[in-house]
Design a protein around this motif. Sequence first.
Motif, PDB file in Angstrom:
ATOM      1  N   UNK A   1       0.829  -1.213   0.000  1.00 47.86           N
ATOM      2  CA  UNK A   1       0.000   0.000   0.000  1.00 47.86           C
ATOM      3  C   UNK A   1       0.855   1.252   0.000  1.00 47.86           C
ATOM      4  N   UNK A   2       1.935   1.240   0.793  1.00 43.72           N
ATOM      5  CA  UNK A   2       2.793   2.415   0.879  1.00 43.72           C
ATOM      6  C   UNK A   2       3.408   2.814  -0.449  1.00 43.72           C
ATOM      7  N   UNK A   3       4.155   1.920  -1.125  1.00 42.63           N
ATOM      8  CA  UNK A   3       4.751   2.293  -2.399  1.00 42.63           C
ATOM      9  C   UNK A   3       3.733   2.609  -3.485  1.00 42.63           C
ATOM     10  N   UNK A   4       2.588   1.930  -3.470  1.00 46.21           N
ATOM     11  CA  UNK A   4       1.544   2.251  -4.451  1.00 46.21           C
ATOM     12  C   UNK A   4       1.044   3.676  -4.244  1.00 46.21           C
ATOM     13  N   UNK A   5       0.847   4.066  -2.984  1.00 46.97           N
ATOM     14  CA  UNK A   5       0.419   5.436  -2.684  1.00 46.97           C
ATOM     15  C   UNK A   5       1.467   6.445  -3.139  1.00 46.97           C
ATOM     16  N   UNK A   6       2.747   6.104  -3.002  1.00 37.68           N
ATOM     17  CA  UNK A   6       3.812   6.990  -3.460  1.00 37.68           C
ATOM     18  C   UNK A   6       3.748   7.179  -4.973  1.00 37.68           C
ATOM     19  N   UNK A   7       3.513   6.091  -5.702  1.00 32.78           N
ATOM     20  CA  UNK A   7       3.438   6.180  -7.162  1.00 32.78           C
ATOM     21  C   UNK A   7       2.254   7.039  -7.595  1.00 32.78           C
ATOM     22  N   UNK A   8       1.091   6.835  -6.965  1.00 29.93           N
ATOM     23  CA  UNK A   8      -0.099   7.609  -7.324  1.00 29.93           C
ATOM     24  C   UNK A   8       0.099   9.082  -6.967  1.00 29.93           C
ATOM     25  N   UNK A   9       0.670   9.343  -5.807  1.00 28.68           N
ATOM     26  CA  UNK A   9       0.945  10.731  -5.428  1.00 28.68           C
ATOM     27  C   UNK A   9       1.904  11.393  -6.398  1.00 28.68           C
ATOM     28  N   UNK A  10       2.926  10.660  -6.824  1.00 26.36           N
ATOM     29  CA  UNK A  10       3.850  11.192  -7.808  1.00 26.36           C
ATOM     30  C   UNK A  10       3.176  11.477  -9.132  1.00 26.36           C
ATOM     31  N   UNK A  11       2.255  10.597  -9.538  1.00 28.28           N
ATOM     32  CA  UNK A  11       1.539  10.796 -10.801  1.00 28.28           C
ATOM     33  C   UNK A  11       0.664  12.045 -10.756  1.00 28.28           C
ATOM     34  N   UNK A  12      -0.026  12.248  -9.641  1.00 25.08           N
ATOM     35  CA  UNK A  12      -0.833  13.458  -9.491  1.00 25.08           C
ATOM     36  C   UNK A  12       0.032  14.709  -9.591  1.00 25.08           C
ATOM     37  N   UNK A  13       1.161  14.676  -8.910  1.00 33.93           N
ATOM     38  CA  UNK A  13       2.039  15.834  -8.907  1.00 33.93           C
ATOM     39  C   UNK A  13       2.585  16.131 -10.298  1.00 33.93           C
ATOM     40  N   UNK A  14       3.060  15.102 -10.990  1.00 34.59           N
ATOM     41  CA  UNK A  14       3.711  15.332 -12.282  1.00 34.59           C
ATOM     42  C   UNK A  14       2.732  15.807 -13.339  1.00 34.59           C
ATOM     43  N   UNK A  15       1.491  15.312 -13.312  1.00 33.76           N
ATOM     44  CA  UNK A  15       0.540  15.710 -14.353  1.00 33.76           C
ATOM     45  C   UNK A  15      -0.018  17.110 -14.119  1.00 33.76           C
ATOM     46  N   UNK A  16      -0.240  17.485 -12.875  1.00 31.06           N
ATOM     47  CA  UNK A  16      -0.671  18.863 -12.633  1.00 31.06           C
ATOM     48  C   UNK A  16       0.495  19.828 -12.871  1.00 31.06           C
ATOM     49  N   UNK A  17       1.716  19.358 -12.628  1.00 33.70           N
ATOM     50  CA  UNK A  17       2.875  20.158 -12.996  1.00 33.70           C
ATOM     51  C   UNK A  17       2.980  20.322 -14.503  1.00 33.70           C
ATOM     52  N   UNK A  18       2.654  19.264 -15.249  1.00 39.50           N
ATOM     53  CA  UNK A  18       2.680  19.346 -16.708  1.00 39.50           C
ATOM     54  C   UNK A  18       1.633  20.323 -17.226  1.00 39.50           C
ATOM     55  N   UNK A  19       0.460  20.324 -16.590  1.00 43.66           N
ATOM     56  CA  UNK A  19      -0.575  21.275 -16.994  1.00 43.66           C
ATOM     57  C   UNK A  19      -0.104  22.705 -16.761  1.00 43.66           C
TER      58      UNK A  19
END
Length: 317
Positions: free
Chosen positions: A36-54
Motif C-alpha cells: 500500500x505504501x509504495x503504491x500510494x507513493x506512485x499515485x501521489x507522484x503521478x498526481x504531482x507530475x501531471x498537474x505540474x505538466x498542466x
Amino acid sequence: MNGRAHARTADTAAVALPETAAAHPRRAPAGGRGSAGPVALVVGGALSVQFGAALAVLLIPRAGALGVVTLRLALAAVVLLLVCRPKVRGYSRADWGTVVAFGTAMAAMNICIYQAIDRIPLGAAVTLEVLGPLVLSVIVSRRLVNLLWAGLALGGVVLLSGGGFDRLDPVGAGFALAAGAMWAAYIVFSARTGRRFPQADGLALAMAVGAALSLPLGLAEAGAKLAVPTTLALGLAVALLSSVLPYTLELIALRRLPAPTFAVLMSLEPAIAALAGFLVLHQALSLTDALAITLVIAASVGAIRSRTARMGRDATG
C-alpha cells in the motif's frame, strides 16, 4: 533526506530491477499492507507530475517548450543538490555510467513530452506516452496473458487516434511515442540508480546531468526570457511539482516495487493527465477519448492483477 549518508540502506539494496525481480520475489510484497505504501507513493507522484505538466503548458508561451524543460530540470537539480548534498567520491565507473544514462533518459523524456503537449492535448499525449512502460511490463513479464493487456491498451491508442493519427498532430503524436520509449528507459535506470546510490543522491546527480544536456537547447530557444522573474517563479513551481516531488516518490517506491509493477501502475497517468488538462487547461474530453483512456487503464489494472496473482502463488508455493 540526508544525501551525505555513507552506507547503503536495506531499502536501497531491495530495488527490484526488471531482470532480477523474478529472482527476488520476497523483495516486493504482492499485496496487502506491504504494497500500500509504495503504491500510494506512485499515485501521489503521478498526481504531482501531471498537474505540474498542466502548469508547464501555461508556461510554454513564455519560454518555449525547450525553455520549460531547461527551467524544470535546472531548478529541480539545484533544489535536489542543495537538499541531498550527494557525495561524489567512492563510486565506480559503472555507477557513474548509470547516473549519466539515467540523466540522459530523463532529459530526452522531458524534451519529447513537452514537444508533444505543445502540439496535442495533455491527456492524449500521456496516453501515447504510457505505451512505453506498458511495453516494458509485457517484455519483462514474459507471460502470454500480458499480451492480452497490451492488445487492450493498443486498442485504446487506436481509438484515441481515430484509426489514424491525422486527428492528432502527427509530430506531436510522434514526440509522445518517443517520450514513452524514454520513459521505459527512465524506469530501468531509475531502479538501477536507486540500487547503486544511497537515498536520493543518484537522483540529484542524474537531474544535474539532465539539466546540463538541456541547457544549450533551452538557451537557444528562449535566451534571456528564462531570467524573467515571473517565468523563473513558474518554472520553479513546475520543477517542484513535475520533477523534485514525483521523481523522489518514484525512486523510493522502486525500492519496494518491481519495475514491471511500477510500469503498469504508471499507466494510470492518462486519466490523471486528462483530469489535469480539464481542470487547469479546460481541455474537455470527447466520449471517444474517454473510452480510449479507459481501455488503457483497464489494461493496466489487468496487468497489475495478473502480476499480483502470480506473486501470490510464488509466495505460497
